[in-house]
Design a protein around this motif. Sequence first.
Motif, PDB file in Angstrom:
ATOM      1  N   ARG A 302       0.828  -1.133   0.137  1.00  0.00           N
ATOM      2  CA  ARG A 302      -0.053  -0.031  -0.043  1.00  0.00           C
ATOM      3  C   ARG A 302       0.954   1.361  -0.199  1.00  0.00           C
ATOM      4  NH1 ARG A 302      -3.858   1.033   4.346  1.00  0.00           N
ATOM      5  NH2 ARG A 302      -1.892   0.222   5.713  1.00  0.00           N
ATOM      6  N   THR A 303       0.660   2.082  -0.890  1.00  0.00           N
ATOM      7  CA  THR A 303       1.374   3.480  -0.935  1.00  0.00           C
ATOM      8  C   THR A 303       0.345   4.535  -1.020  1.00  0.00           C
ATOM      9  OG1 THR A 303       1.518   3.347  -3.571  1.00  0.00           O
ATOM     10  CG2 THR A 303       3.098   2.429  -2.292  1.00  0.00           C
ATOM     11  N   ASN A 304       0.983   5.898  -0.829  1.00  0.00           N
ATOM     12  CA  ASN A 304      -0.008   6.959  -1.090  1.00  0.00           C
ATOM     13  C   ASN A 304       0.430   8.112  -1.992  1.00  0.00           C
ATOM     14  OD1 ASN A 304       1.708   7.949   0.584  1.00  0.00           O
ATOM     15  ND2 ASN A 304       0.282   8.693   2.556  1.00  0.00           N
ATOM     16  N   PHE A 305       1.417   7.775  -2.778  1.00  0.00           N
ATOM     17  CA  PHE A 305       1.802   8.822  -3.681  1.00  0.00           C
ATOM     18  C   PHE A 305       0.836   9.012  -4.764  1.00  0.00           C
ATOM     19  CE2 PHE A 305       4.119   5.259  -4.745  1.00  0.00           C
ATOM     20  CZ  PHE A 305       4.098   4.896  -6.445  1.00  0.00           C
ATOM     21  N   ARG A 306       0.811  10.151  -5.473  1.00  0.00           N
ATOM     22  CA  ARG A 306      -0.147  10.288  -6.337  1.00  0.00           C
ATOM     23  C   ARG A 306      -0.283   9.259  -7.631  1.00  0.00           C
ATOM     24  NH1 ARG A 306       3.712  14.493  -8.199  1.00  0.00           N
ATOM     25  NH2 ARG A 306       4.752  13.611  -9.717  1.00  0.00           N
ATOM     26  N   MET A 307      -1.255   8.628  -7.825  1.00  0.00           N
ATOM     27  CA  MET A 307      -1.485   7.946  -8.942  1.00  0.00           C
ATOM     28  C   MET A 307      -3.015   8.232  -9.805  1.00  0.00           C
ATOM     29  SD  MET A 307       0.717   5.182  -9.006  1.00  0.00           S
ATOM     30  CE  MET A 307       0.237   3.516  -8.744  1.00  0.00           C
ATOM     31  N   PRO A 308      -3.064   7.789 -11.051  1.00  0.00           N
ATOM     32  CA  PRO A 308      -4.348   8.088 -11.692  1.00  0.00           C
ATOM     33  C   PRO A 308      -5.208   6.778 -11.340  1.00  0.00           C
ATOM     34  CG  PRO A 308      -2.660   6.994 -12.970  1.00  0.00           C
ATOM     35  CD  PRO A 308      -1.646   7.124 -11.873  1.00  0.00           C
ATOM     36  N   ASP A 309      -6.614   7.336 -11.173  1.00  0.00           N
ATOM     37  CA  ASP A 309      -7.802   6.411 -10.704  1.00  0.00           C
ATOM     38  C   ASP A 309      -7.787   5.449 -12.023  1.00  0.00           C
ATOM     39  OD1 ASP A 309      -9.711   5.000  -9.623  1.00  0.00           O
ATOM     40  OD2 ASP A 309     -10.998   6.728  -9.493  1.00  0.00           O
ATOM     41  N   VAL A 310      -7.335   4.083 -12.211  1.00  0.00           N
ATOM     42  CA  VAL A 310      -7.447   3.354 -13.357  1.00  0.00           C
ATOM     43  C   VAL A 310      -7.939   2.135 -12.855  1.00  0.00           C
ATOM     44  CG1 VAL A 310      -6.322   2.327 -15.248  1.00  0.00           C
ATOM     45  CG2 VAL A 310      -5.853   4.647 -14.598  1.00  0.00           C
TER      46      VAL A 310
END
Length: 514
Positions: A302-310
């Motif tokens: 589990r990570t919390n850096f920015r990622m697109p919602d895909v």
Amino acid sequence: MYRIGVDVGGTNTDAVVMQGAKILSGVKSPTTEDVMSGVVDAVERAMAEAGVTPDAISAVMIGTTHFTNAVVERKHLARTAAVRLCLPAAQCLPPMVDWPDDIREAVGGHYWMAKGGNEFDGRAISQLDMDELDKIAAEIRATGIDTIAITSVFSPVSDEMERTAMERLKAGLPDADFTLSSEIGRLGILERENAAIMNASLRALSERTVTAFGNALTKVGLTCPYYITQNDGTLMSREFVQSYPVLTFASGPTNSMRGAAFLSGKTDAIVVDVGGTTTDVGALVKGFPRPASTTVDVGGVRTNFRMPDVFAIGLGGGTIVSGEGDDLKVGPQSVGYKLTTDALIFGGKTLTTSDVAVGLGLAEFGDTAAVADIAPDYLAAVKARIDEMLVNAVERMRVSPDPIPVLAVGGGSILVPDMVGDLPVIRPEHFSVANAVGAAIGQISGEVDRIFSLDGLSREDALAAARKEATDKAIAAGAKPDSIELLDQEDVPLAYLPGNATRIRLKVVGDMNG
């Protein structure tokens, strides 16, 4: 001057040559096992088709899945020391506590906890103990590890302790590489720490990969600067990606979405990118991918850096079709890059969705006679199942009842019907190489996500400070200072915290320097 965009996918490597907003050429080349020869082939063919010479190219932008694959496959990860500044707090859940065993073993599972960290408003939990840090440096040196991730409690509020600890550890480990969690993740210590450790473990691979890309471009005769795309649709310089390889995660779907927006002229839409193995579905908001609002799982971590919602489903041009009636199965298995040898239309023995598309007359390639004997009812049943899969995926990403368009891109988008549910489908020109176009049009970004205390500080002053911080980050990553504009900002008062606290998330983008 001209730009080249390259996207290295699991099945194909795509390349385009662009002059301003004009696309001069777009080619697909099979992704090779060594990756780089596929890049060389695609770039050479794209330049030849466009009729341009290497000296006319001003920049090359590359999207790659190298680093995501390394995590998913547990390969090429460096042994990493995790140092958490937290004592006497935040010690009941140690670093990497929620990691799958195999990936924890791949990075070594070494961690240390030390005094330090902050409260939400920047007050110190405890002061750093320099003797303790010297002892940790000696223990890390004894293990032979030279890659270190430092995480401090609430470091997005104040990164001073992480930086001070890094300088102290550097004195005892002068040749080590350091990753600071405050430079990568958002609020939430475990997820931010996970992102920092993962980033640190990929630094050595990043250096090798970026150098290999440079060698591939030199082989083609290109001497211009090159950039790597990151997962918010913007670009990183080669130096920046060597420091922050995790920011490339999910850059492939992002490139496709940015390319789809550019090719169609639509800034708000659902994008369906059908490749050889999977279909990625995402939402465009103001021309950029909608970011995921929750933690993102990468290879079980589990990570919390920015990622697109895909949202990805196992449907592509190489997807295997089997069974019939109630037992009809479409995917998730795929022949992948073996499509040109295994599919029926190419002399193989495996029924794929590409065979179905050709059999239905949706596309013309390969040997059409090879699928002439398949019953029309069976082809129609397979197509109905494919349409159902696409409707379910699109509805999952849809957040309003408005009839926004669906942009179908990628080589396998011949499988997408003219309507997905009640939404019209647009297939823009050059749809099959939208991912490479997305790479070629990339801008440079800077982002801030942290808590500000408004005691003695106005909301406007806090927003201005956040914007300056984001702008400085964008300039450091290679943006032209006079081209930077605000893309997105939000500030949320945190009523449950004292000190009139507010959380500010803000992003700016600018054109590439040079």
